[in-house]
Design an enzyme around this catalytic site. Sequence first.
Site, PDB file in Angstrom:
ATOM      1  CG  ASP A 176      -0.269   0.006   2.536  1.00  0.00           C
ATOM      2  OD1 ASP A 176       0.930   0.310   2.603  1.00  0.00           O
ATOM      3  OD2 ASP A 176      -0.933  -0.288   3.541  1.00  0.00           O
ATOM      4  CE1 TYR A 270       9.198   0.489   4.732  1.00  0.00           C
ATOM      5  CE2 TYR A 270       7.506   1.524   3.387  1.00  0.00           C
ATOM      6  CZ  TYR A 270       7.873   0.819   4.528  1.00  0.00           C
ATOM      7  OH  TYR A 270       6.927   0.448   5.447  1.00  0.00           O
TER       8      TYR A 270
HETATM    9  P1  NAD Z   1      -1.089  -7.613  13.570  1.00  0.00           P
HETATM   10  O1  NAD Z   1      -0.071  -8.299  14.419  1.00  0.00           O
HETATM   11  O2  NAD Z   1      -2.042  -6.660  14.184  1.00  0.00           O
HETATM   12  O3  NAD Z   1      -1.972  -8.729  12.841  1.00  0.00           O
HETATM   13  C1  NAD Z   1      -1.469  -9.893  12.314  1.00  0.00           C
HETATM   14  C2  NAD Z   1      -2.365 -11.069  12.695  1.00  0.00           C
HETATM   15  O4  NAD Z   1      -1.811 -12.241  12.083  1.00  0.00           O
HETATM   16  C3  NAD Z   1      -2.425 -11.355  14.203  1.00  0.00           C
HETATM   17  O5  NAD Z   1      -3.756 -11.377  14.649  1.00  0.00           O
HETATM   18  C4  NAD Z   1      -1.765 -12.724  14.335  1.00  0.00           C
HETATM   19  O6  NAD Z   1      -2.319 -13.519  15.363  1.00  0.00           O
HETATM   20  C5  NAD Z   1      -1.995 -13.331  12.970  1.00  0.00           C
HETATM   21  N1  NAD Z   1      -1.090 -14.407  12.602  1.00  0.00           N
HETATM   22  C6  NAD Z   1       0.241 -14.480  12.821  1.00  0.00           C
HETATM   23  N2  NAD Z   1       0.740 -15.600  12.288  1.00  0.00           N
HETATM   24  C7  NAD Z   1      -0.302 -16.274  11.721  1.00  0.00           C
HETATM   25  C8  NAD Z   1      -0.412 -17.499  11.016  1.00  0.00           C
HETATM   26  N3  NAD Z   1       0.668 -18.252  10.766  1.00  0.00           N
HETATM   27  N4  NAD Z   1      -1.630 -17.875  10.578  1.00  0.00           N
HETATM   28  C9  NAD Z   1      -2.717 -17.114  10.818  1.00  0.00           C
HETATM   29  N5  NAD Z   1      -2.670 -15.929  11.472  1.00  0.00           N
HETATM   30  C10 NAD Z   1      -1.467 -15.514  11.926  1.00  0.00           C
HETATM   31  O7  NAD Z   1      -0.290  -6.920  12.401  1.00  0.00           O
HETATM   32  P2  NAD Z   1      -0.622  -5.637  11.503  1.00  0.00           P
HETATM   33  O8  NAD Z   1       0.259  -4.528  11.932  1.00  0.00           O
HETATM   34  O9  NAD Z   1      -2.056  -5.407  11.444  1.00  0.00           O
HETATM   35  O10 NAD Z   1      -0.085  -6.106  10.087  1.00  0.00           O
HETATM   36  C11 NAD Z   1      -0.546  -7.286   9.470  1.00  0.00           C
HETATM   37  C12 NAD Z   1       0.335  -7.667   8.315  1.00  0.00           C
HETATM   38  O11 NAD Z   1       0.109  -6.802   7.218  1.00  0.00           O
HETATM   39  C13 NAD Z   1       1.842  -7.560   8.597  1.00  0.00           C
HETATM   40  O12 NAD Z   1       2.522  -8.582   7.907  1.00  0.00           O
HETATM   41  C14 NAD Z   1       2.205  -6.220   8.008  1.00  0.00           C
HETATM   42  O13 NAD Z   1       3.561  -6.120   7.733  1.00  0.00           O
HETATM   43  C15 NAD Z   1       1.360  -6.274   6.770  1.00  0.00           C
HETATM   44  N6  NAD Z   1       1.129  -5.006   6.085  1.00  0.00           N
HETATM   45  C16 NAD Z   1       1.566  -4.934   4.811  1.00  0.00           C
HETATM   46  C17 NAD Z   1       1.359  -3.829   4.061  1.00  0.00           C
HETATM   47  C18 NAD Z   1       1.900  -3.795   2.679  1.00  0.00           C
HETATM   48  O14 NAD Z   1       2.084  -2.730   2.124  1.00  0.00           O
HETATM   49  N7  NAD Z   1       2.199  -4.941   2.057  1.00  0.00           N
HETATM   50  C19 NAD Z   1       0.694  -2.740   4.620  1.00  0.00           C
HETATM   51  C20 NAD Z   1       0.259  -2.828   5.927  1.00  0.00           C
HETATM   52  C21 NAD Z   1       0.455  -3.991   6.657  1.00  0.00           C
HETATM   53  C1  G6P Z   2       3.394   0.895   4.821  1.00  0.00           C
HETATM   54  C2  G6P Z   2       4.037  -0.217   4.048  1.00  0.00           C
HETATM   55  C3  G6P Z   2       3.746  -1.540   4.705  1.00  0.00           C
HETATM   56  C4  G6P Z   2       4.144  -1.531   6.146  1.00  0.00           C
HETATM   57  C5  G6P Z   2       3.494  -0.388   6.846  1.00  0.00           C
HETATM   58  C6  G6P Z   2       4.099  -0.291   8.236  1.00  0.00           C
HETATM   59  O1  G6P Z   2       2.018   0.843   4.705  1.00  0.00           O
HETATM   60  O2  G6P Z   2       3.625  -0.295   2.730  1.00  0.00           O
HETATM   61  O3  G6P Z   2       4.417  -2.538   4.009  1.00  0.00           O
HETATM   62  O4  G6P Z   2       3.772  -2.729   6.780  1.00  0.00           O
HETATM   63  O5  G6P Z   2       3.737   0.823   6.183  1.00  0.00           O
HETATM   64  O6  G6P Z   2       3.327   0.507   8.958  1.00  0.00           O
HETATM   65  P1  G6P Z   2       3.415   0.598  10.525  1.00  0.00           P
HETATM   66  O7  G6P Z   2       2.449   1.696  10.756  1.00  0.00           O
HETATM   67  O8  G6P Z   2       2.974  -0.742  11.058  1.00  0.00           O
HETATM   68  O9  G6P Z   2       4.806   0.918  10.873  1.00  0.00           O
HETATM   69 MN    MN Z   3       4.340  -2.253   1.838  1.00  0.00          MN
END
Ligand code: NAD
Ligand code: G6P
Ligand code: MN
Length: 447
Positions: A176, A270
């Site tokens: 995102d 980043y």
């Molecule tokens: P969070 O810890 O609040 O939520 C993650 C959830 O995943 C938790 O409820 C946890 O219990 C669960 N989980 C962990 N391992 C698991 C497994 N093996 N099977 C099923 N469930 C499992 O984290 P968050 O801050 O909300 O972020 C969630 C994910 O999204 C992270 O990997 C974060 O880096 C990613 N993210 C990516 C982007 C992107 O741009 N690609 C943007 C935002 C968040």
């Molecule tokens: C952006 C990136 C994600 C990352 C997030 C971290 O959205 O694209 O890949 O997980 O920032 O945000 P946070 O607020 O958890 O530091």
């Molecule tokens: Mn990202």
Amino acid sequence: MVAQKDDRKFSVLIAGGGSTYTPGIVLTLLNGLDKFPLRKLKFYDNDGERQKKIADATAILIKERAPEIEFEATTDPKEAFTDVDFVMAQIRVGKYAMRSKDEKIPLKHGVVGQETTGPGGIAYGLRSIPGVIQLVDYMEKYSPNAWMLNYSNPAAIVAEATRRERPNSKIINICDMPIDIMDRMAAILGFKDRNDLDFRYYGLNHFGWWTEVTDKKGNDMMPKLKEYVSKNGYWVGGDYDAHTEKSWEETFKKAADVYKLDPTTLPNTYLKYYMYPSWVVKHSNPNYTRTDEVEAHRQKMVFGECKRIVDAGTAKDTEFKPDEHSTYIVDLCTAIAYNTHQRMLAIIPNEGAISNIDPTATVEVPCLFGANGPERLSMGKAATYQQGMITEQNSVEKLAVDAWQEHSYTKLWEAFSLCKIVPDAGVAKDILDDMIVANKDYWPELK
Ligand code: NAD
Ligand code: G6P
Ligand code: MN
């Protein structure tokens, strides 16, 4: 593009139902039922207790706004993955406790400590790979026709691993960050949002550049954006940034310095970690990192709001709202569901999209999204600076996946030491040895 209506309704599974991003997605889905109708919404998580807090509030939201949607939260993979059209994956293997170590261990050695960058990102990668592969396998077993849109980080390493381990699976890895930045570009230019702009962009995940931004008539918006970014980065300020946290403010502003390294393009935020690592370390507190900030703000807000909804028995006045993270993933599902060929970014095997980069590199480029998934667009040649940066960083990501596949200490040490933000192989080894201890419950035993 306008979706062709028919009478289908979709079943969506959010894997990582306990994620802090889940309520935003739920709100976006509920607001967009006319564009993307739902018959079923399910949550899956391996932490039932964490997930339940969000599920209980979601049940109230659905009862009030769309009671015809069947809703269920489960920790049972068969129940979760059966009869699903789209899986939205956002798991964090090791949760915030391990993210904190990813950030604090490198900082203890004077190196950037970050969720997806450098040693922290590599460490997270080795935890995430088996977690995401398991989700893919569940999907293929119980709903083989479904698509998975995966946000789980570090997306670059996860995408490289799924490219190798599950080459034919219907997983699309996404991010995102460029979406957030494009909404900022639109605000800077006085447009409503990112959908008012067209663009060309290329690179790796969290490691890319815009080469073109135009309005919908094709007018070049780069000069005005460059002028703004050279002074303010992507910081918009005012109401737009009223709720942006301190560390993100610093990141958006620092884009001004990142931009100066190549004034012909506009950079992903980043890149600051790769171009200004000493500055980042100087501006970091090894005892209070981004994880602490997320736990104190986003996590607290999300779980506090869920509790408030459950206690009140209503979500009528909820603070949860759609954002770029949630609208992007729902837009992608819509594009696939209705075969719209909308142009959107994804993290996919290069296969020529950037002509002078390894065809097997996992890159981030615009694609046309339709019923058969993403069709990559050619972005031409990377300039010398970008070609060098991408080649080095992609090798880091490939070595990390090699290390996981081969259980190789040496490959992982090479990954750490090749990374631009790590000063030398000695420091790389010290960090690696600490990381091995910290990740003993998650990593394969390295030989
Ligand atoms: P969070 O810890 O609040 O939520 C993650 C959830 O995943 C938790 O409820 C946890 O219990 C669960 N989980 C962990 N391992 C698991 C497994 N093996 N099977 C099923 N469930 C499992 O984290 P968050 O801050 O909300 O972020 C969630 C994910 O999204 C992270 O990997 C974060 O880096 C990613 N993210 C990516 C982007 C992107 O741009 N690609 C943007 C935002 C968040
Ligand atoms: C952006 C990136 C994600 C990352 C997030 C971290 O959205 O694209 O890949 O997980 O920032 O945000 P946070 O607020 O958890 O530091
Ligand atoms: Mn990202």
